[in-house]
Design a protein around this motif. Structure first.
Motif, PDB file in Angstrom:
ATOM      1  N   GLU A   1      -0.045  -0.956 -15.485  1.00  0.00           N
ATOM      2  CA  GLU A   1      -1.418  -0.489 -15.706  1.00  0.00           C
ATOM      3  C   GLU A   1      -2.455  -1.555 -15.399  1.00  0.00           C
ATOM      4  N   ASN A   2      -2.080  -2.813 -15.554  1.00  0.00           N
ATOM      5  CA  ASN A   2      -3.056  -3.885 -15.379  1.00  0.00           C
ATOM      6  C   ASN A   2      -3.186  -4.345 -13.930  1.00  0.00           C
ATOM      7  N   ASP A   3      -2.080  -4.285 -13.201  1.00  0.00           N
ATOM      8  CA  ASP A   3      -2.107  -4.779 -11.821  1.00  0.00           C
ATOM      9  C   ASP A   3      -2.650  -3.721 -10.872  1.00  0.00           C
ATOM     10  N   ARG A   4      -3.377  -4.181  -9.876  1.00  0.00           N
ATOM     11  CA  ARG A   4      -3.902  -3.285  -8.855  1.00  0.00           C
ATOM     12  C   ARG A   4      -2.866  -3.110  -7.750  1.00  0.00           C
ATOM     13  N   TYR A   5      -2.764  -1.893  -7.262  1.00  0.00           N
ATOM     14  CA  TYR A   5      -1.835  -1.603  -6.174  1.00  0.00           C
ATOM     15  C   TYR A   5      -2.508  -1.923  -4.842  1.00  0.00           C
ATOM     16  N   VAL A   6      -1.748  -2.465  -3.897  1.00  0.00           N
ATOM     17  CA  VAL A   6      -2.296  -2.893  -2.620  1.00  0.00           C
ATOM     18  C   VAL A   6      -2.943  -1.736  -1.860  1.00  0.00           C
ATOM     19  N   GLY A   7      -2.474  -0.523  -2.107  1.00  0.00           N
ATOM     20  CA  GLY A   7      -3.037   0.636  -1.420  1.00  0.00           C
ATOM     21  C   GLY A   7      -4.159   1.309  -2.183  1.00  0.00           C
ATOM     22  N   GLY A   8      -4.583   0.726  -3.315  1.00  0.00           N
ATOM     23  CA  GLY A   8      -5.664   1.304  -4.115  1.00  0.00           C
ATOM     24  C   GLY A   8      -5.171   1.844  -5.434  1.00  0.00           C
ATOM     25  N   GLY A   9      -6.010   1.716  -6.485  1.00  0.00           N
ATOM     26  CA  GLY A   9      -5.636   2.187  -7.820  1.00  0.00           C
ATOM     27  C   GLY A   9      -4.704   1.223  -8.515  1.00  0.00           C
ATOM     28  N   ASP A  10      -4.140   1.661  -9.651  1.00  0.00           N
ATOM     29  CA  ASP A  10      -3.218   0.805 -10.390  1.00  0.00           C
ATOM     30  C   ASP A  10      -1.775   1.102 -10.001  1.00  0.00           C
ATOM     31  N   VAL A  11      -0.893   0.176 -10.371  1.00  0.00           N
ATOM     32  CA  VAL A  11       0.503   0.275  -9.957  1.00  0.00           C
ATOM     33  C   VAL A  11       1.195   1.473 -10.614  1.00  0.00           C
ATOM     34  N   LEU A  12       0.838   1.798 -11.871  1.00  0.00           N
ATOM     35  CA  LEU A  12       1.452   2.946 -12.544  1.00  0.00           C
ATOM     36  C   LEU A  12       1.172   4.238 -11.767  1.00  0.00           C
ATOM     37  N   SER A  13      -0.078   4.415 -11.367  1.00  0.00           N
ATOM     38  CA  SER A  13      -0.429   5.616 -10.596  1.00  0.00           C
ATOM     39  C   SER A  13       0.344   5.664  -9.281  1.00  0.00           C
ATOM     40  N   ALA A  14       0.470   4.508  -8.632  1.00  0.00           N
ATOM     41  CA  ALA A  14       1.223   4.457  -7.376  1.00  0.00           C
ATOM     42  C   ALA A  14       2.690   4.819  -7.606  1.00  0.00           C
ATOM     43  N   TYR A  15       3.242   4.359  -8.709  1.00  0.00           N
ATOM     44  CA  TYR A  15       4.651   4.644  -9.041  1.00  0.00           C
ATOM     45  C   TYR A  15       4.845   6.142  -9.307  1.00  0.00           C
ATOM     46  N   VAL A  16       3.935   6.738 -10.073  1.00  0.00           N
ATOM     47  CA  VAL A  16       4.032   8.164 -10.395  1.00  0.00           C
ATOM     48  C   VAL A  16       3.924   9.002  -9.127  1.00  0.00           C
ATOM     49  N   ARG A  17       3.009   8.635  -8.237  1.00  0.00           N
ATOM     50  CA  ARG A  17       2.880   9.385  -6.987  1.00  0.00           C
ATOM     51  C   ARG A  17       4.100   9.178  -6.088  1.00  0.00           C
ATOM     52  N   THR A  18       4.629   7.979  -6.070  1.00  0.00           N
ATOM     53  CA  THR A  18       5.737   7.668  -5.161  1.00  0.00           C
ATOM     54  C   THR A  18       7.011   8.403  -5.543  1.00  0.00           C
ATOM     55  N   VAL A  19       7.376   8.417  -6.823  1.00  0.00           N
ATOM     56  CA  VAL A  19       8.661   9.014  -7.217  1.00  0.00           C
ATOM     57  C   VAL A  19       8.673  10.525  -6.983  1.00  0.00           C
ATOM     58  N   CYS A  20       7.509  11.142  -6.842  1.00  0.00           N
ATOM     59  CA  CYS A  20       7.435  12.580  -6.519  1.00  0.00           C
ATOM     60  C   CYS A  20       6.865  12.804  -5.125  1.00  0.00           C
ATOM     61  N   ALA A  21       6.786  11.745  -4.323  1.00  0.00           N
ATOM     62  CA  ALA A  21       6.300  11.828  -2.939  1.00  0.00           C
ATOM     63  C   ALA A  21       4.952  12.524  -2.831  1.00  0.00           C
ATOM     64  N   GLY A  22       4.115  12.316  -3.839  1.00  0.00           N
ATOM     65  CA  GLY A  22       2.764  12.855  -3.795  1.00  0.00           C
ATOM     66  C   GLY A  22       2.669  14.364  -3.887  1.00  0.00           C
ATOM     67  N   GLU A  23       3.739  15.036  -4.322  1.00  0.00           N
ATOM     68  CA  GLU A  23       3.731  16.505  -4.356  1.00  0.00           C
ATOM     69  C   GLU A  23       3.027  17.007  -5.626  1.00  0.00           C
ATOM     70  N   TYR A  24       1.732  16.806  -5.661  1.00  0.00           N
ATOM     71  CA  TYR A  24       0.908  17.240  -6.794  1.00  0.00           C
ATOM     72  C   TYR A  24      -0.179  18.191  -6.290  1.00  0.00           C
ATOM     73  N   SER A  25      -0.767  18.916  -7.225  1.00  0.00           N
ATOM     74  CA  SER A  25      -1.722  19.960  -6.850  1.00  0.00           C
ATOM     75  C   SER A  25      -2.971  19.405  -6.162  1.00  0.00           C
ATOM     76  N   ASP A  26      -3.327  18.139  -6.432  1.00  0.00           N
ATOM     77  CA  ASP A  26      -4.542  17.593  -5.817  1.00  0.00           C
ATOM     78  C   ASP A  26      -4.339  17.203  -4.356  1.00  0.00           C
ATOM     79  N   MET A  27      -3.093  17.310  -3.861  1.00  0.00           N
ATOM     80  CA  MET A  27      -2.812  16.927  -2.478  1.00  0.00           C
ATOM     81  C   MET A  27      -2.593  18.129  -1.565  1.00  0.00           C
TER      82      MET A  27
END
Length: 542
Positions: free
Chosen positions: A401-427
């Motif tokens: 939560e504290n570290d910034r992800y190189v592609g934008g946002g925080d690392v937790l958000s990047a991890y959540v998106r990655t493990v589901c390959a971004g298959e969320y309703s906002d995409m």
């Protein structure tokens, strides 16, 4: 021109007599005939029928069905591939396969033969008729509504309360018949005249439209688990209508038909040409090898669409030495990994690629990162939620939560998106209610990592199921410049993440050993999901 078969009248037990006649087939001169769709069955133990003034050996399956189709007092004109095409003449076979779209679409009626009657096949057909009478099915929206106010229970009650065990068992047996496995039925049914296609089982029959609506009801109400053999069979039936009624890319069509069967590997392409002609122009040629046909389809797809989408289907296997270049998918093999959705790594540009020599494709793109570390996503127990939770906790990056992800946002958000390959309703547009919402899943992940409750007991199983679907046969990897992503389990340290013009997914490429002074060449390991490179950032910038 095509050959048509005249089936002479007779009683059920009488010998079969047919005559063949060659006729023109064009829109201005359409002969009246019915086209047959059936499973050839075993080529052993053939039976003799009388044809013109000679005899012909046909499969047991064909010998069984012809008496059922024969009228007692008049001729019947049919088109049957095994008889109307000289299967030993490769030139004729190629020419006639190229005309399959015309043959089925111009037929007065298409007859689907599932096989002779069994002890419960009539129960299955009667139950399917009953289901169809109780519902209205929208094939485009894939939704079900009650046929009348009295039938509302069919849309609100558990299907297992509405259908007896005997009925479900009978339907299950019917759906396991070999016809449903055939790859060729995709175009035979898809191109058949609407409302003029009938399914026969013995002497009983049901209109295709009614059958499709009833089986769609079984699929949408969860009569059989989606991952079970019957669930997969219902999905195959869905594809028979879906691939024609809505646009499906060549890549999508090949993917959705991978569980269908054909005896000739070249038919993986030829059997779907009639419904994929927007993206590939290939004339069937059975004198060509499998390698030539599969390579041709990539190059023709590039020529027609200007894209390299078929490269996203390639997967490097450690188990076998393929006769094909790494950029040509072996369509005889099932996909090891679930394919990614809604990626647009290349932006709106077209491919810049060419065949420089046989088996060597040169393509323009950008090298984005080097793979540094990999972590296996293997989950012990395919449906084990606890094992999935342990895997997610084990692989989570530190200070999420504290570290910034190189592609934008925080690392937790990047991890959540990655493990589901971004298959969320906002995409996805339009958004679908059944899709998971990212913020809710982030909340679930945060609580899961902390070992706390999250107050969303219905959501977590769906989230974990989606994670498992993308984890199968994949690794989580990290690059030297800090990106994290999903890639096939064959990925290795030193592999390159590249985005090619005209290719919708980033690819993992493995450098090959080259001669001194020669251009560096690569093998495709597979497509990858890497947040910060899936929405054209590598081409257009962040």
């Amino acid at each position: 021109e095509i050959r048509l078969l005249k089936l002479h009248p007779g009683q059920r037990e009488s010998p079969i007599h047919v005559t063949l006649k060659t006729v023109p087939l064009k829109s201005s001169s359409i002969p009246k005939y019915e086209a047959l769709s059936y499973a050839w069955g075993s080529t052993y133990d053939r039976k003799q029928i009388f044809i013109n003034k000679d005899t012909l050996a046909v499969t047991q399956s064909l010998a069984t069905l012809l008496p059922y189709l024969r009228y007692p007092d008049q001729e019947r004109t049919l088109w049957i591939d095994a008889i109307c095409i000289n299967q030993e003449d490769m030139a004729e076979r190629s020419a006639q396969v190229a005309r399959m779209a015309d043959i089925y679409s111009l037929a007065a009626q298409v007859i689907v033969w599932l096989g002779p009657k069994s002890e419960d096949s009539n129960i299955a057909l009667e139950q399917l008729r009953t289901i169809n009478s109780k519902i209205h099915f929208d094939s485009i929206l894939q939704t079900i509504t009650a046929a009348s106010p009295e039938d509302v229970g069919w849309t609100t009650s558990n299907v297992h309360f509405l259908l007896s065990h005997q009925s479900l068992t009978a339907i299950s047996a019917l759906l396991q018949r070999s016809w449903f496995e055939r790859l060729w039925v995709v175009q035979e049914i898809g191109l058949a005249p609407k409302h003029h296609t009938w399914i026969f089982c013995g002497s009983e029959n049901i209109p295709w439209d009614d059958f499709y609506a009833a089986t769609s009801y079984l699929r949408l109400t969860g009569a059989f688990p989606p991952d079970s053999p019957l669930g997969i069979r219902l999905e195959l039936i869905r594809c028979l209508g879906y691939l024609i009624s809505t646009y499906s890319s060549l890549r999508g069509t090949l993917h959705r038909t991978e569980y269908s069967k054909c005896s000739d590997p070249r038919d993986r392409i030829y059997a779907i040409l009639s419904i994929s002609n927007k993206e590939v122009k290939i004339t069937p040629d059975y004198n060509k090898s499998k390698r030539e046909v599969y390579q041709d389809v990539v190059m023709q797809n590039l020529l027609q669409s200007g894209m390299l989408r078929l490269l996203t289907a390639c997967e490097l296997s450690n188990d076998t030495e393929s006769e094909l270049p790494s950029w040509v998918r072996d369509w005889e093999r099932k996909n090891m990994c679930k394919w990614f959705l809604h990626l647009n790594a290349c932006g709106e540009g077209y491919a810049d690629a060419r065949l420089v020599e046989d088996g060597v494709l040169e393509a323009v793109g950008v090298t984005c990162a080097d793979v540094q570390d990999t972590a296996d996503l293997r989950i012990e127990g395919a449906g084990d939620e606890n094992a999935t939770r342990r895997m997610l906790r084990k692989l989570v990056p530190e200070n999420t939560e504290n570290d910034r992800y190189v592609g934008g946002g925080d690392v937790l958000s990047a991890y959540v998106r990655t493990v589901c390959a971004g298959e969320y309703s906002d995409m996805a547009l339009p958004r679908r209610e059944e899709q998971l919402h990212f913020e809710e899943c982030r909340h679930v992940m945060k609580a899961l990592l902390a070992g706390e409750g999250h107050g969303m007991p219905d959501l977590e199983p769906r989230f974990l199921r989606l994670v498992r679907s993308y984890a199968k046969n994949r690794c989580l990897f990290k690059t030297k410049n800090g990106y994290i992503g999903l890639a096939p389990s064959t990925v290795q340290e030193g592999d390159k993440v590249c985005v090619l013009l005209g290719c919708t997914s980033p690819l993992i490429l493995r450098p090959k050993i080259s001669d001194p002074g020669a251009k560096q060449s690569f093998a495709i390991v597979g497509e990858c999901y890497i947040l910060g490179m899936v929405s054209s950032e590598a081409i257009l910038g962040p």
